[in-house]
Motif scaffolding. Structure first.
Motif, PDB file in Angstrom:
ATOM      1  N   GLU A 190      -6.128  30.617 -25.337  1.00 35.02           N
ATOM      2  CA  GLU A 190      -4.773  31.109 -25.637  1.00 35.02           C
ATOM      3  C   GLU A 190      -4.569  32.624 -25.408  1.00 35.02           C
ATOM      4  OE1 GLU A 190      -3.132  33.451 -28.567  1.00 35.02           O
ATOM      5  OE2 GLU A 190      -4.684  32.161 -29.457  1.00 35.02           O
ATOM      6  N   GLY A 245       1.470  24.647 -31.316  1.00 37.83           N
ATOM      7  CA  GLY A 245       0.140  25.020 -31.786  1.00 37.83           C
ATOM      8  C   GLY A 245      -0.172  26.383 -31.177  1.00 37.83           C
ATOM      9  N   PRO A 246      -1.420  26.856 -31.287  1.00 31.81           N
ATOM     10  CA  PRO A 246      -1.753  28.169 -30.729  1.00 31.81           C
ATOM     11  C   PRO A 246      -1.363  28.292 -29.257  1.00 31.81           C
ATOM     12  CG  PRO A 246      -3.600  27.281 -31.987  1.00 31.81           C
ATOM     13  CD  PRO A 246      -2.548  26.217 -31.967  1.00 31.81           C
ATOM     14  N   MET A 247      -1.562  27.219 -28.459  1.00 36.31           N
ATOM     15  CA  MET A 247      -1.292  27.300 -27.020  1.00 36.31           C
ATOM     16  C   MET A 247       0.201  27.276 -26.721  1.00 36.31           C
ATOM     17  SD  MET A 247      -2.409  27.816 -24.135  1.00 36.31           S
ATOM     18  CE  MET A 247      -4.189  27.768 -24.128  1.00 36.31           C
ATOM     19  N   GLY A 248       0.940  26.355 -27.338  1.00 36.20           N
ATOM     20  CA  GLY A 248       2.387  26.289 -27.095  1.00 36.20           C
ATOM     21  C   GLY A 248       3.065  27.589 -27.527  1.00 36.20           C
ATOM     22  N   GLY A 288       6.059  21.770 -28.996  1.00 32.48           N
ATOM     23  CA  GLY A 288       4.660  21.802 -29.424  1.00 32.48           C
ATOM     24  C   GLY A 288       4.216  23.246 -29.533  1.00 32.48           C
ATOM     25  N   THR A 314       6.291  20.525 -37.136  1.00 28.82           N
ATOM     26  CA  THR A 314       6.269  21.334 -38.355  1.00 28.82           C
ATOM     27  C   THR A 314       7.157  22.559 -38.108  1.00 28.82           C
ATOM     28  OG1 THR A 314       4.004  20.597 -38.725  1.00 28.82           O
ATOM     29  CG2 THR A 314       4.741  22.494 -40.016  1.00 28.82           C
ATOM     30  N   VAL A 366      -7.611  28.155 -19.612  1.00 32.38           N
ATOM     31  CA  VAL A 366      -8.020  29.410 -20.258  1.00 32.38           C
ATOM     32  C   VAL A 366      -7.686  29.331 -21.746  1.00 32.38           C
ATOM     33  CG1 VAL A 366      -7.833  30.911 -18.245  1.00 32.38           C
ATOM     34  CG2 VAL A 366      -5.802  30.482 -19.641  1.00 32.38           C
ATOM     35  N   LEU A 414       1.606  19.480 -26.468  1.00 29.52           N
ATOM     36  CA  LEU A 414       1.214  18.714 -27.659  1.00 29.52           C
ATOM     37  C   LEU A 414      -0.276  18.401 -27.623  1.00 29.52           C
ATOM     38  CD1 LEU A 414       4.442  16.625 -27.515  1.00 29.52           C
ATOM     39  CD2 LEU A 414       3.798  18.123 -29.412  1.00 29.52           C
ATOM     40  N   ARG A 426       4.797   9.621 -26.880  1.00 30.04           N
ATOM     41  CA  ARG A 426       5.673   9.265 -28.019  1.00 30.04           C
ATOM     42  C   ARG A 426       6.876  10.203 -28.056  1.00 30.04           C
ATOM     43  NH1 ARG A 426       1.244   7.975 -31.440  1.00 30.04           N
ATOM     44  NH2 ARG A 426       1.333  10.036 -32.367  1.00 30.04           N
ATOM     45  N   LYS A 462       6.395  26.583 -37.756  1.00 33.76           N
ATOM     46  CA  LYS A 462       5.786  27.219 -36.577  1.00 33.76           C
ATOM     47  C   LYS A 462       6.866  27.645 -35.582  1.00 33.76           C
ATOM     48  CE  LYS A 462       1.460  24.676 -36.928  1.00 33.76           C
ATOM     49  NZ  LYS A 462       0.624  23.624 -36.331  1.00 33.76           N
ATOM     50  N   LEU A 493       1.344  19.566 -20.555  1.00 35.74           N
ATOM     51  CA  LEU A 493       0.155  20.427 -20.513  1.00 35.74           C
ATOM     52  C   LEU A 493      -0.917  20.028 -21.535  1.00 35.74           C
ATOM     53  CD1 LEU A 493       1.756  23.980 -19.994  1.00 35.74           C
ATOM     54  CD2 LEU A 493       0.842  22.400 -18.287  1.00 35.74           C
ATOM     55  N   ALA A 494      -0.853  18.793 -22.048  1.00 36.77           N
ATOM     56  CA  ALA A 494      -1.902  18.386 -22.998  1.00 36.77           C
ATOM     57  C   ALA A 494      -3.155  17.958 -22.234  1.00 36.77           C
ATOM     58  CB  ALA A 494      -1.402  17.225 -23.852  1.00 36.77           C
ATOM     59  N   SER A 495      -4.309  18.174 -22.836  1.00 43.44           N
ATOM     60  CA  SER A 495      -5.562  17.728 -22.220  1.00 43.44           C
ATOM     61  C   SER A 495      -5.634  16.198 -22.270  1.00 43.44           C
ATOM     62  CB  SER A 495      -6.764  18.274 -22.991  1.00 43.44           C
ATOM     63  OG  SER A 495      -6.700  19.667 -23.036  1.00 43.44           O
TER      64      SER A 495
HETATM   65  N1  LIG Z   1      -5.807  26.422 -27.766  1.00 41.46           N
HETATM   66  C1  LIG Z   1      -6.404  26.630 -26.612  1.00 41.46           C
HETATM   67  O1  LIG Z   1      -6.998  27.711 -26.389  1.00 41.46           O
HETATM   68  C2  LIG Z   1      -6.339  25.587 -25.506  1.00 41.46           C
HETATM   69  C3  LIG Z   1      -7.000  25.832 -24.281  1.00 41.46           C
HETATM   70  C4  LIG Z   1      -6.894  24.902 -23.243  1.00 41.46           C
HETATM   71  C5  LIG Z   1      -6.157  23.733 -23.443  1.00 41.46           C
HETATM   72  N2  LIG Z   1      -5.527  23.501 -24.657  1.00 41.46           N
HETATM   73  C6  LIG Z   1      -4.768  22.242 -24.812  1.00 41.46           C
HETATM   74  O2  LIG Z   1      -3.432  22.548 -25.193  1.00 41.46           O
HETATM   75  C7  LIG Z   1      -2.920  21.496 -26.032  1.00 41.46           C
HETATM   76  C8  LIG Z   1      -2.359  22.136 -27.303  1.00 41.46           C
HETATM   77  O3  LIG Z   1      -3.422  22.780 -27.970  1.00 41.46           O
HETATM   78  P1  LIG Z   1      -3.204  23.759 -29.218  1.00 41.46           P
HETATM   79  O4  LIG Z   1      -4.418  24.614 -29.283  1.00 41.46           O
HETATM   80  O5  LIG Z   1      -1.894  24.423 -29.148  1.00 41.46           O
HETATM   81  O6  LIG Z   1      -3.228  22.875 -30.536  1.00 41.46           O
HETATM   82  P2  LIG Z   1      -3.317  21.334 -30.910  1.00 41.46           P
HETATM   83  O7  LIG Z   1      -3.705  21.326 -32.302  1.00 41.46           O
HETATM   84  O8  LIG Z   1      -4.166  20.573 -29.958  1.00 41.46           O
HETATM   85  O9  LIG Z   1      -1.799  20.840 -30.703  1.00 41.46           O
HETATM   86  C9  LIG Z   1      -0.882  21.252 -31.585  1.00 41.46           C
HETATM   87  C10 LIG Z   1       0.501  20.693 -31.343  1.00 41.46           C
HETATM   88  O10 LIG Z   1       0.519  19.252 -31.265  1.00 41.46           O
HETATM   89  C11 LIG Z   1       1.433  18.805 -32.283  1.00 41.46           C
HETATM   90  N3  LIG Z   1       1.070  17.475 -32.759  1.00 41.46           N
HETATM   91  C12 LIG Z   1      -0.169  17.022 -33.058  1.00 41.46           C
HETATM   92  N4  LIG Z   1      -0.089  15.734 -33.461  1.00 41.46           N
HETATM   93  C13 LIG Z   1       1.232  15.404 -33.407  1.00 41.46           C
HETATM   94  C14 LIG Z   1       1.964  14.220 -33.669  1.00 41.46           C
HETATM   95  N5  LIG Z   1       1.337  13.096 -34.077  1.00 41.46           N
HETATM   96  N6  LIG Z   1       3.311  14.225 -33.500  1.00 41.46           N
HETATM   97  C15 LIG Z   1       3.954  15.364 -33.078  1.00 41.46           C
HETATM   98  N7  LIG Z   1       3.328  16.512 -32.807  1.00 41.46           N
HETATM   99  C16 LIG Z   1       1.971  16.518 -32.951  1.00 41.46           C
HETATM  100  C17 LIG Z   1       1.338  19.843 -33.369  1.00 41.46           C
HETATM  101  O11 LIG Z   1       2.439  19.734 -34.245  1.00 41.46           O
HETATM  102  P3  LIG Z   1       2.300  20.285 -35.760  1.00 41.46           P
HETATM  103  O12 LIG Z   1       2.359  21.785 -35.684  1.00 41.46           O
HETATM  104  O13 LIG Z   1       3.451  19.674 -36.469  1.00 41.46           O
HETATM  105  O14 LIG Z   1       0.974  19.798 -36.277  1.00 41.46           O
HETATM  106  C18 LIG Z   1       1.364  21.093 -32.509  1.00 41.46           C
HETATM  107  O15 LIG Z   1       2.650  21.343 -32.016  1.00 41.46           O
HETATM  108  C19 LIG Z   1      -4.095  20.537 -26.313  1.00 41.46           C
HETATM  109  O16 LIG Z   1      -4.010  19.418 -25.462  1.00 41.46           O
HETATM  110  C20 LIG Z   1      -5.320  21.378 -25.965  1.00 41.46           C
HETATM  111  O17 LIG Z   1      -6.400  20.580 -25.524  1.00 41.46           O
HETATM  112  C21 LIG Z   1      -5.606  24.408 -25.673  1.00 41.46           C
END
Ligand SMILES: NC(=O)c1ccc[n+]([C@@H]2O[C@H](COP(=O)([O-])OP(=O)(O)OC[C@H]3O[C@@H](n4cnc5c(N)ncnc54)[C@H](OP(=O)(O)O)[C@@H]3O)[C@@H](O)[C@H]2O)c1
Length: 298
Positions: free
Chosen positions: A131, A19-22, A17, A42, A129, A74, A82, A45, A100-102
């Motif tokens: 990212e 996204g910005p956090m992973g 996973g 995807t 916190v 994720l 899943r 990334k 670490l997902a919310s």
């Molecule tokens: N960003 C922050 O500052 C922050 C702060 C605190 C907590 N969090 C928590 O950290 C977690 C990740 O956050 P994030 O900001 O990195 O972005 P996000 O958009 O919440 O998660 C992105 C990740 O989830 C994957 N994903 C989403 N739907 C999917 C699916 N149906 N099947 C497989 N993969 C899927 C995305 O894959 P693709 O790239 O393929 O779409 C990507 O790897 C979340 O639970 C969020 O609440 C984030």
């Protein structure tokens, strides 16, 4: 220096996973010298992290196979479950999966129960916190569930967040703290935006108003301490404030909101909580009495 295979595995991690956090967690691991494998639905990334030194796994199975520590970042728990369901049984054994997902506390407990039924060692965490703070001294991730797993992987997990407290055995505890803490954040931001909307409707800028909002913020730490004391004691003495006086302030906020054309739902909510407590005969009590009304509103 050469590492034994055990030492190498102790300094290896897979991040699923990106996204910005992973991606931030993977980058922090790489910068600290952790042998890091990444996978993302995807692929682009994951490829973007190759330049930083990540090993990009061709598929999920090989991503998991590369390390004994698998950190999943994720979007939510449904997506995480899943993903975990697709991990072959022989790759589940002996690995630690850190989620670490919310989520809500109930959903976190559901994920833990699923892991126990399916032979996965799983640790729950909540990232507290944004990212940019990952990998810095201010990084904060709350953990719960299985303390032995946290102790085993602390040297790697603390790279992402040096502040990584263990909250307790209940696997919903990290999510409970997460939701409760984030609500304080959103409620404060929304109150500031509501007040800014009223101020800007009367010719001020939000920046004009900012130092005055900060005056209120400065009072909050002592106020929260007193509220916590009252809530835990179940006693709401109105020695310093009382709901009758506070209702009048809330009526003024509501009136100002209507007069300035700003949505009055937020002050109406607070005013109605005070009115209800007054109707129940608690006008002489402190604002902390409101917790009883909130408890009965489902
Ligand atoms: N960003 C922050 O500052 C922050 C702060 C605190 C907590 N969090 C928590 O950290 C977690 C990740 O956050 P994030 O900001 O990195 O972005 P996000 O958009 O919440 O998660 C992105 C990740 O989830 C994957 N994903 C989403 N739907 C999917 C699916 N149906 N099947 C497989 N993969 C899927 C995305 O894959 P693709 O790239 O393929 O779409 C990507 O790897 C979340 O639970 C969020 O609440 C984030």
């Amino acid at each position: 220096m050469t590492f034994s295979s055990n030492e190498r595995r102790a300094r290896s991690a897979t991040v699923v996973g990106l996204g910005p956090m992973g991606a931030a967690i993977a980058r922090a691991f790489i910068q600290a010298g952790v042998d890091t494998t990444v996978w993302n639905r995807t692929r682009s990334k994951a490829d973007a992290l190759a330049a930083d030194g990540a090993r990009v796994a061709a598929d999920l199975g090989s991503a998991v196979g590369h390390a004994d520590l698998v950190v999943t970042v994720l979007r939510d728990h449904q997506t995480t479950r899943r993903f975990l369901e697709t991990v072959p049984a022989d790759l589940r054994q002996g690995r630690t999966f850190v989620v670490l997902a919310s989520s809500s506390p109930a959903e976190a407990r559901q994920t833990q129960a699923w892991a126990e039924q399916n032979g996965l060692d799983l640790l729950q965490g909540a990232i507290m916190v944004p990212e940019p703070l990952i990998g810095t001294d201010n990084g904060l991730i709350l953990y719960c569930g299985d303390e032995k797993l946290l102790d085993r992987w602390r040297p790697v997990l603390e790279i992402a967040a040096p502040r990584s407290p263990f909250l307790g055995l209940d696997p919903g505890l990290a999510a409970l703290h997460d939701t409760a803490m984030v609500q304080v954040f959103f409620a404060a931001m929304t109150a500031f935006l509501h007040s800014s909307a009223m101020a800007t409707a009367q010719g001020l800028t939000a920046k004009n108003f900012l130092p005055w909002a900060e005056e209120m913020l400065a009072i909050l730490p002592a106020t929260f301490e007193q509220l916590a004391h009252d809530v835990d004691g179940g006693a709401y003495s109105g020695a310093e404030d009382n709901l009758l006086m506070e209702l009048s302030a809330l009526e003024h906020i509501h009136t100002t909101s209507v007069e300035t054309g700003v949505d009055p739902q937020l002050p109406a909510l607070m005013r109605d909580l005070a009115r209800r407590a007054l109707d129940d005969g608690h006008g002489a009590d402190s604002w902390s009495r409101i917790v009883e009304g909130l408890r009965s509103t489902v």
